[in-house]
Scaffold this active site. Structure first.
Site, PDB file in Angstrom:
ATOM      1  CB  SER A   1      -0.956   0.015   1.196  1.00 38.62           C
ATOM      2  OG  SER A   1      -0.255   0.211   2.396  1.00 38.62           O
TER       3      SER A   1
ATOM      4  CE  LYS B   1      -2.727   1.901   5.013  1.00 42.70           C
ATOM      5  NZ  LYS B   1      -2.615   1.125   3.815  1.00 42.70           N
TER       6      LYS B   1
END
Length: 194
Positions: free
Chosen positions: A53, A96
């Site tokens: 991700s 993230k």
């Protein structure tokens, strides 16, 4: 009668007691473990990237150094989150990028692949490809108002990231931030500060 004093030469040291070396090394090892435990509990920790991700910024299986002590989130920081209350993440830490802080608004224009922060388009040179409309029914919103004490996070690989756009995760409370990614330690060819 005169007494003779014999001086010990360096070769004639007193004999060592059995286990003396072992005791010395065990003491050094315990001391090192205590120091490392304190460092990784209060200053930072090592963690591994699990998944894709954050491609192309961080690759799967890279080892990162995460700074924790006194960390306050800032927009653009790459952070490690531990949202254990969210079952769909499998109770594991995730990596993230912080896009917005409490009080901010985020709008996503998938057609033009642009994220707007408080009405202004973000400059995101770290993205590897344009965003496409997510297929997940949990990721259909395009407008977000971030509550105070929370952050809105997104993966750099927007087309392969479960992040704050997903209503199952949403904005993440700051208490779940373990720290900011400070450096990549492994593999050695990627060694460096973030």
């Amino acid at each position: 009668m005169e007494e003779q004093v014999q001086e010990q030469t360096p070769e004639e040291k007193a004999p060592r007691k059995p286990g003396e070396d072992l005791f010395y090394w065990l003491g050094a090892l315990v001391g090192a473990i205590v120091v490392l435990t304190l460092v990784f509990s209060f200053l930072g920790r090592l963690t591994r990237v699990d998944g894709h991700s954050m491609d192309p910024t961080l690759a799967h299986n890279e080892m990162m150094l995460v700074w924790s002590l006194g960390y306050q989130p800032r927009r653009g920081d790459i952070v490690v989150l531990n949202k254990t209350s969210t079952d769909f993440l499998g109770k594991r830490a995730i990596v993230k990028r912080v896009i917005a802080l409490g009080g901010d608004t985020v709008d996503i224009d998938y057609e033009n692949s642009v994220v707007y922060l408080n009405g202004q388009p973000l400059d995101e040179p770290y993205l590897g490809e344009p965003m496409s409309w997510p297929g997940s029914p949990y990721m259909q919103r395009t407008h977000f108002e971030i509550p105070e004490g929370s952050v809105f996070v997104m993966g750099d690989n927007r087309n392969n990231s479960t992040d704050s756009r997903d209503e199952q995760l949403g904005a993440v409370e700051e208490e779940f931030i373990l720290g900011r990614v400070f450096a990549i330690l492994w593999p050695l060819d990627q060694l460096g500060l973030i």
